[in-house]
Design an enzyme around this catalytic site. Sequence first.
Site, PDB file in Angstrom:
ATOM      1  CB  CYS A  10      -0.920   0.080   1.156  1.00 30.09           C
ATOM      2  SG  CYS A  10      -0.067  -0.082   2.789  1.00 30.09           S
ATOM      3  CB  CYS A  13       3.592  -0.557   2.949  1.00 23.12           C
ATOM      4  SG  CYS A  13       2.016  -0.962   3.475  1.00 23.12           S
TER       5      CYS A  13
END
Lengths: 75, 340
Positions: A10, A13
């Site tokens: 994501c 991240c």
Amino acid sequence: MIIKILGSGCPNCKKLEANVRQAVKELNIEAVIEKVENMQEIMAYGVMRLPAMVIDGQVKSMGKLLSSEEVKKYF
Amino acid sequence: MTVFQEIGDFIVYQILGMKWLNDLIGNLIQWLFGESFASGLWGEAIHFFIYDFIKIGLLLCFLIFIISYIQSFFPPERTKKILSRYHGIWANTLGALLGTVTPFCSCSSIPIFIGFTRAGLSTGVTFSFLISSPLVDMGALVLLTSIFGYSVAFTYVVVGLILAIVGGTIIEKTGLGKYIEPFVTEGADITVEGPKPTIKERLIYSKDQMLSTYKKVVLYIVIGVIIGAVIHNLIPATWIESVLGANNPLSVIYATVIGVPIYADIFGTIPVAEALYAKGAGLGTILAFMMSVTTLSLPSFIMLKKVVKWKLLLSFIGIVMAGIIIIGYAFNGLEYLFIK
């Protein structure tokens, strides 16, 4: 020091990984940075909130996009 | 009118509805561009856009801050621990309730699903949690209050929770819960608990959540408000009434089906709902649309598909759609009870 960034790919991240790399570079320390995207491996740490940061096998933060300044506090 | 009613109305219209802001912007447009422009088609559309954009932005920031503070007490690790102590319908009920206060972002839905399952929670309970989490949002509750009043907002929350409880229970009782990918259960239940945050850390967390949520949903709000402004001023009420009005027997089904592929935050759907409602769409039809947009979306199906098999995924979609349609018709039928 081994730093692992746990994340499913994501945006947060990826940002956390970049911040960790920057923090390591700024402090000029020896560290191996590893991105973990495999869900089995992530679950082995018992983490349910992503992204997470693991240093030397210990979960240091979960579900937080730490800034590079915040990351430094954990070294 | 009693004092309580007056206080209630003041909260609904002035604090939550921000009628003063509406008047202020109206006067400002009139002062800048003259009366004929302000009362014309474009003047009113611009008026609606500015008012709604500022109102939703302010409410959103305030709400996210408060809600994040409450949520900082319910990380998923804690929810997992609480839920693993209950069984049957109580577990589903608690799962639906905790779904509303556990902070949840879509990138964490898979680890939460796996974590819950490995802790011994049944798939039905996990689904109750997953249905209620995007559906019954505390922020949405307050925004709904500002548009439709207390009774609609309160009823929305209650039926949303019931949908989550019943949906999860059906998945449980029909045995559909076993259709999960084998790797989900292949691993130990491990829990790490972070250090307990201090009040200062909770406040910082709330502020960060507020800013990042606002940045994330601001685009949805702009699009939602633009669509809302267009509906509000440029589309004739008779069109909307004939397609989405309570008298069209298919309106709820249309609204639900249209809502599935659309992926938007609940804050983006509210201006659209507000404008549709003002133009004569049925209350149940609008709620069905909102529920469908927020709960059922392509990105969440793709996520879920990684941990469950087709049979369970399609059943989940079918059960939730059926539930939303029933709720929509019930609200349309009982609309006269809510709106005076």
